[in-house]
Design an enzyme around this catalytic site. Structure first.
Site, PDB file in Angstrom:
ATOM      1  CE  LYS A  24      -2.483   1.005   3.993  1.00 33.87           C
ATOM      2  NZ  LYS A  24      -2.451   2.419   4.370  1.00 33.87           N
ATOM      3  CB  SER A  25       3.865   2.059   1.948  1.00 30.45           C
ATOM      4  OG  SER A  25       3.960   2.933   2.971  1.00 30.45           O
ATOM      5  N   GLY A  96      -4.448   8.586   5.746  1.00 35.88           N
ATOM      6  CA  GLY A  96      -3.498   9.624   6.146  1.00 35.88           C
ATOM      7  C   GLY A  96      -2.410   9.817   5.105  1.00 35.88           C
ATOM      8  NE  ARG A 124      -4.094   9.421  11.323  1.00 43.24           N
ATOM      9  CZ  ARG A 124      -3.533   8.519  10.538  1.00 43.24           C
ATOM     10  NH1 ARG A 124      -4.255   7.890   9.619  1.00 43.24           N
ATOM     11  NH2 ARG A 124      -2.257   8.247  10.651  1.00 43.24           N
ATOM     12  CG  ASP A 315       1.789   0.983   9.730  1.00 36.89           C
ATOM     13  OD1 ASP A 315       1.442   1.844  10.555  1.00 36.89           O
ATOM     14  OD2 ASP A 315       2.047   1.253   8.541  1.00 36.89           O
ATOM     15  NE  ARG A 346      -3.630   1.412  14.026  1.00 37.82           N
ATOM     16  CZ  ARG A 346      -3.089   1.471  12.818  1.00 37.82           C
ATOM     17  NH1 ARG A 346      -1.780   1.513  12.687  1.00 37.82           N
ATOM     18  NH2 ARG A 346      -3.855   1.482  11.741  1.00 37.82           N
ATOM     19  NE  ARG A 389      -1.426  -0.648   9.362  1.00 35.13           N
ATOM     20  CZ  ARG A 389      -1.279  -1.068   8.101  1.00 35.13           C
ATOM     21  NH1 ARG A 389      -1.491  -2.316   7.784  1.00 35.13           N
ATOM     22  NH2 ARG A 389      -0.933  -0.200   7.152  1.00 35.13           N
TER      23      ARG A 389
HETATM   24  C1  S3P Z   1       3.192   5.455   6.035  1.00 33.79           C
HETATM   25  C2  S3P Z   1       3.933   5.906   7.099  1.00 33.79           C
HETATM   26  C3  S3P Z   1       3.573   5.630   8.495  1.00 33.79           C
HETATM   27  C4  S3P Z   1       2.583   4.485   8.599  1.00 33.79           C
HETATM   28  C5  S3P Z   1       1.457   4.603   7.619  1.00 33.79           C
HETATM   29  C6  S3P Z   1       1.988   4.626   6.201  1.00 33.79           C
HETATM   30  C7  S3P Z   1       3.640   5.789   4.684  1.00 33.79           C
HETATM   31  O1  S3P Z   1       2.996   6.780   9.051  1.00 33.79           O
HETATM   32  O2  S3P Z   1       2.059   4.387   9.914  1.00 33.79           O
HETATM   33  O3  S3P Z   1       0.579   3.498   7.760  1.00 33.79           O
HETATM   34  O4  S3P Z   1       3.174   5.188   3.706  1.00 33.79           O
HETATM   35  O5  S3P Z   1       4.486   6.682   4.558  1.00 33.79           O
HETATM   36  P1  S3P Z   1       3.895   7.963   9.689  1.00 33.79           P
HETATM   37  O6  S3P Z   1       4.720   8.513   8.608  1.00 33.79           O
HETATM   38  O7  S3P Z   1       2.926   8.977  10.201  1.00 33.79           O
HETATM   39  O8  S3P Z   1       4.667   7.307  10.790  1.00 33.79           O
END
Ligand code: S3P
Length: 433
Positions: A24-25, A96, A124, A315, A346, A389
């Site tokens: 996903k990232s 986010g 958030r 995560d 969480r 999650r």
């Molecule tokens: C992500 C970074 C993380 C992670 C999120 C995905 C990303 O968040 O918790 O699920 O894709 O860059 P943070 O950058 O706020 O730690």
């Protein structure tokens, strides 16, 4: 699926070979960079979870064209003019990453967009990304630090930014803005967060300089389209890895899983707990290492997860908490206050482990969990709070809870892992409405 799903212990171990959805990232980043590139970018093994679909909507709203068929997305990039003249609201849903990285991209466009999202996303913190983007020259407004985020973008100048909290989302937002900024942008972080953006940029023809404690990028390079084959998502894999470790008699092979070291903190923690996990057939494609994970059920012992380990496990901490609940001894997780501002709080959500008979204490930035030493949990009812999650972590707990675990509001798993419950059932888990 109904408003509650129950997961109970399978008749025998989880066995076989499985895959997990694409990362996903990296998918978010591939879409956003593809939108800014010239030409057709192909994203393969695309995970059609709700979050990545939000980013697909965002790049279209900014003026790129994108076709999505089965697990491939082809983005026809708008080039450096991406987002010029854009107006209106972009719905980031629960994501986010869409909002924070989208803000970075919108900051460099001559347009005005509003980034908004669901009730969870609206809670958030967004100043962490608004502040550096303002410093670069964008006009960014938040609602008391939270969404909606209104961005009037335009000509940007490079900054040298030290992040107070390691965050790949903030780092990536700044790098996306930096692509269209004048000068050399530097982002510094105390502990390295996931580095997918840095690894992907060279595929688009942009060089990134890794420096001790940070990264530097020279603005103004033109991005050329590329093909991005996504590995399986390490965070999604973590749920199946822990499930296989905990359910006696399990032996599971997970193929083509991402093993980027900034994401595999969970493997390091689990191995320290005694887990039998082999990483085989490792190879690299498009800058990202991937491998097959072979996992066998193993009795686990408690461990301590210290603050510097948090960015690489962020995560996976919910499912690591479930692993800790079944291990021998007391596990401590510290320096994880960021978990309070994820899709839900969480740390508070994991406090529900007490409902399954687990001795767990929450602190402002962590958890202390006394493990059962391998004895099954008692089972009970928990609420996902709409957090994917949390729902999946409790589903894994259900596999080793005598009475099973009933999870309220389970549909949120589709945010990152559509079909998660079917996958558990296919591996032998007992899943019912
Ligand atoms: C992500 C970074 C993380 C992670 C999120 C995905 C990303 O968040 O918790 O699920 O894709 O860059 P943070 O950058 O706020 O730690």
């Amino acid at each position: 699926m109904s408003g509650v799903v129950s997961v109970g212990p399978p008749a025998q171990g989880l066995r076989g070979t499985a895959t997990v959805p694409g990362d996903k990232s990296i998918a978010h980043r591939a879409l956003l960079l593809g939108a800014l590139a010239e030409g057709m970018t192909r994203v393969e093994n695309f995970p059609a979870g709700a979050d990545t679909l939000s980013t697909l909507g965002a790049v279209r709203a900014l003026g790129a064209r994108a076709d999505h068929a089965s697990d491939v997305v082809v983005v026809d990039g708008a080039g450096p003019a991406l987002g010029d003249g854009a107006r209106g609201t972009i719905d980031c849903g629960n994501s986010g990453t869409t909002m924070r990285l989208g803000a970075g991209l919108a900051a460099g466009a001559h347009g005005t967009v509003v980034l908004d999202g669901d009730a969870s996303l609206r809670r958030r913190p967004m100043e962490r990304v608004a502040e550096p983007l303002r410093r670069m020259g964008a006009d960014v407004a938040t609602a008391d630090g939270r969404p909606p985020v209104t961005i009037r973008g335009g000509a940007l100048t490079a900054i040298d930014w030290t992040m107070p909290v390691s965050s790949a989302q903030v780092k990536s937002a700044i790098l996306l803005a930096a692509l269209r900024a004048r000068g050399t942008t530097r982002v510094r972080e105390a502990v390295a967060s996931r580095d997918h953006t840095e690894r992907l940029l060279p595929s688009f023809g942009v060089s990134v300089t890794r420096e001790p404690g940070g990264v530097a990028l020279v603005g103004g390079a033109r991005l050329r389209a590329t093909t991005v084959p996504l590995p399986g998502d390490a965070s999604s894999a973590a749920f199946l890895v822990v499930a296989a470790l905990l359910v006696p008699g399990s032996e599971l092979r997970l193929t083509d899983v991402g093993v980027n070291p900034t994401r595999t903190g969970y493997l390091r923690v689990l191995r320290r707990m005694g887990a039998a996990i082999e990483v085989v057939d490792e190879r690299e494609d498009a800058g990202e290492p991937r491998a097959t994970l072979v996992v066998r059920a193993t009795p686990l012992r408690a461990t301590s997860i210290e603050p510097p380990e948090v960015p690489a496990t962020i995560d996976e901490l919910p499912v690591l908490a479930v692993a800790a609940a079944l291990s021998e001894g007391e596990t401590r997780i510290a320096g994880a206050g960021e978990l309070r501002v994820k899709e839900s709080d969480r740390l508070a959500a994991l406090g529900q482990l007490t409902r399954l008979g687990v001795d767990v204490r929450t602190s402002p930035d962590g958890l202390v969990i006394r493990g059962s030493g391998g004895r099954p949990l008692s089972g009970g009812q928990v609420a996902s709070g709409g957090d994917h999650r949390i729902a999946m972590a409790f589903a894994v707990a259900g596999l080793v809870a005598t009475g099973g675990v009933a999870i309220a509001d389970p549909d949120c798993v589709a945010v990152s892992f559509p079909g998660f419950f079917d996958r558990l059932a296919a591996l032998g888990g007992k899943v019912g409405a």
